[in-house]
Design a protein around this motif. Structure first.
Motif, PDB file in Angstrom:
ATOM      1  N   SER A  81       0.842  -1.193   0.000  1.00 53.63           N
ATOM      2  CA  SER A  81       0.000   0.000   0.000  1.00 53.63           C
ATOM      3  C   SER A  81       0.875   1.239   0.000  1.00 53.63           C
ATOM      4  CB  SER A  81      -0.930   0.011   1.225  1.00 53.63           C
ATOM      5  OG  SER A  81      -0.178   0.097   2.418  1.00 53.63           O
ATOM      6  N   GLN A 136       0.697   5.827   0.414  1.00 54.34           N
ATOM      7  CA  GLN A 136      -0.075   6.982   0.840  1.00 54.34           C
ATOM      8  C   GLN A 136       0.768   8.241   0.701  1.00 54.34           C
ATOM      9  OE1 GLN A 136      -1.146   6.381   4.948  1.00 54.34           O
ATOM     10  NE2 GLN A 136       0.929   6.652   5.694  1.00 54.34           N
ATOM     11  N   GLY A 147       0.682  12.465   2.236  1.00 51.77           N
ATOM     12  CA  GLY A 147       0.028  13.348   3.194  1.00 51.77           C
ATOM     13  C   GLY A 147       0.918  14.510   3.578  1.00 51.77           C
ATOM     14  N   SER A 151       9.972   5.902   2.613  1.00 55.31           N
ATOM     15  CA  SER A 151       9.285   7.182   2.457  1.00 55.31           C
ATOM     16  C   SER A 151      10.232   8.230   1.900  1.00 55.31           C
ATOM     17  CB  SER A 151       8.705   7.652   3.799  1.00 55.31           C
ATOM     18  OG  SER A 151       9.741   7.940   4.728  1.00 55.31           O
ATOM     19  N   LEU A 203      -5.989  15.951   4.408  1.00 51.35           N
ATOM     20  CA  LEU A 203      -4.535  15.868   4.478  1.00 51.35           C
ATOM     21  C   LEU A 203      -3.915  16.960   5.338  1.00 51.35           C
ATOM     22  CD1 LEU A 203      -3.668  15.056   0.753  1.00 51.35           C
ATOM     23  CD2 LEU A 203      -3.936  13.455   2.651  1.00 51.35           C
TER      24      LEU A 203
END
Length: 539
Positions: free
Chosen positions: A173, A175, A177, A208, A508
């Motif tokens: 997954s 994401q 933000g 990340s 966000l």
């Protein structure tokens, strides 16, 4: 509730029940015997009437189904009445786990320990709900279902808890933000990719990439283990490469390569160890004398303890409750002479008071921090430059909880002690340029009044207005500057601003369009009266 269309009972009259099959949990075990006998006799009469036709299956008539429904309803009503009147004695006999093909049993069992200590039906229901939330928080299951069943017949007053999990079908997954990081003193946009539970220990692996409004960039990879070697709290580890550009404000660049270990983490307490090799450089060759003294390599080996207590109803728009955060950090936990030795303490207190109209609320906040070196002659030595306090930035003080960071209307590193940059023979150089040095002591305070606008569309979208005021200051204490410090002088040099703005919350981040009016600033402060657009995530 029984099936309204049951199949005929094929068990011989004299046969004994199968001892290996668990008996369903029935609420009539806690009801009065007279009511049970009346209900059973009524059901038997209705079922006997359905056997009149030869060769047809035994199907209960509508009257029988209604009688069963009434009987089950009476049982549930009786159980609810007893639960409301007082505790219903019950204990857990066994916890049965199903559906986990990859996840180890002990990972799930560690989250269900609370079930075995319950003593009543009320406690069991609350514990089951808590266990369900904990298992879902592991992020390795698509669904979690908990069923309460009766215990063995020879052990009355017991129950079995059946936990059925469905492991995630897509372990990968991603994401993106916006976040507010107190360490970087700015907001960052971060994208991450996560791989869930590859080894069955509930382990989460992620990578990340983050970019901040202050030209900072970070690449990191981390591991999260919910249980490790019998520890009762999760363990985290993260390797990172961080680069921050402070040339515009303080004439240096910072690069760090290191490792962060989360040693202990609960709802209110967090302990982490940081080990990093840090390098400060000045490509412009224009830094002031104080900045040049700190350029070069050093080793950061520190232990950080955070206590956080947050009872606010929201982090982006708090309208009631309070929050308190205290952070203590000690550096120099290494025998290397280049290891930075310092003590750093921060605190932040917030309180929100609802006013009762238009969802209006008044937020108060006060924060402070102090840092100083330790060791022989620490009073005459300078504190580490990256560990100092710098105020200002393109973030909202309402969302930033953790220490003194931002003031409305002041730019990043826009106030505090300064020192002239080195003069060079360059026509393009700014002769009035200064370096912001930060401070060893910082204090900020804020007041924010938020309220809904009298338009339905704005209220549905969460868009609201606010009126605010803030003040703050930083001061130098090291290198014997504490001798020149006085509270009166510190208060007289407080910077302050007021303003009004429109707040647009999103999933966000929180966006603010504010008009700020600077009440007090000094010559070298970077602040302006006018419109400001800020983006902030929850800290």
């Amino acid at each position: 509730m029984s099936n309204p269309d049951p199949k005929p009972d094929s068990t011989p009259p004299n046969s004994k029940p199968d001892p290996e099959r668990p008996k369903p949990f029935k609420t009539n075990d806690i009801e009065e015997e007279e009511e049970d006998e009346d209900d059973e006799s009524e059901l038997e009469d209705d079922e006997n009437q359905s056997d009149d036709v030869f060769g047809e299956p035994n199907r209960p008539k509508p009257q029988a189904r209604e009688a069963r429904f009434r009987a089950e309803k009476l049982k549930m009503d009786s159980l609810l009445q007893r639960m409301q009147s007082g505790p219903v004695s019950l204990r857990v006999h066994d916890v049965i786990i199903k559906g986990n093909t990859k996840t180890k049993d002990h990972i799930i069992e560690a989250e269900t320990e609370e079930l075995k200590s319950v003593g009543s039906m009320q406690e069991l229901l609350k514990a089951s709900q808590l266990v369900n939330l904990r298992l879902q928080a592991l992020e390795v299951f698509d669904s979690v279902k908990i069923t309460l069943d009766s215990g063995p017949p020879e052990l009355p007053g017991t129950a079995n808890v059946i936990i059925e999990v469905v492991e995630t079908a897509s372990p990968l997954s991603g994401q993106i933000g916006a976040y507010t990081k107190a360490e970087a003193r700015s907001s960052t946009v971060e994208g991450s990719l996560k791989y869930k539970n590859p080894f069955g220990y509930g382990d989460l692996w992620d990578g990340s990439l983050a970019y901040g409004c202050d030209h900072s960039a970070e690449v990191s990879a981390g591991l999260y283990l919910p249980r490790f070697k019998g520890l009762v709290t999760p363990v985290t580890a993260r390797a990172f490469l961080l680069s921050q550009d402070w040339l515009k404000f303080s004439s240096y660049k910072e690069r760090s390569l290191g490792l962060s270990l989360g040693l202990f983490s609960t709802t209110h307490h967090d302990v982490a160890y940081n080990l990093a090799w840090r390098m400060l450089t000045d490509p412009s060759q224009m830094s002031s004398r104080s900045i040049r003294r700190q350029l070069g390599h050093n080793l950061l080996s520190s232990l950080k303890y955070t206590f956080k207590f947050d009872r606010r109803n929201s982090t982006l728009r708090p309208t009631r409750g309070y929050a308190f955060v205290s952070t203590t950090q000690i550096g120099g936990l290494a025998p290397d002479s280049r290891s930075l030795r310092f003590l750093r303490q921060e605190f932040d207190l917030r309180y929100a008071v609802p006013l009762g109209f238009y969802r209006a609320a008044l937020n108060f906040g006060i924060s402070g921090g102090v840092v100083f070196p330790w060791g022989n002659g620490f009073l005459s030595r300078p504190s580490s430059l990256p560990e100092r306090f710098f105020l200002g930035g393109n973030i909202s003080p309402v969302c930033t909880v953790g220490g003194p960071t931002a003031l409305w209307g002041f730019k990043t590193r826009g106030l505090g002690p300064t020192e002239p940059r080195r003069q060079v023979n360059d026509e393009n150089a700014d002769p009035s340029g200064v370096d912001f040095l930060g401070g060893d002591l910082a204090v900020t305070a804020l007041a924010d009044l938020s309220f809904d606008l009298p338009f339905r569309w704005f209220r549905e979208k969460g868009i609201h207005a606010h009126v605010f005021a803030c003040t703050g200051n930083v001061a130098k204490l090291t290198e014997n500057e504490y001798r020149n410090f006085s509270v009166q002088k510190f208060v007289d040099s407080l910077r302050s601003s007021v303003g009004v703005g429109l707040v647009v919350p999103t999933s966000l981040f929180r966006m603010e369009l504010n008009y700020c009016y600077i009440l007090k600033k000094f010559d070298h402060d970077r602040a302006k009266t006018g419109f400001w657009l800020t983006f902030s995530g929850a800290s």
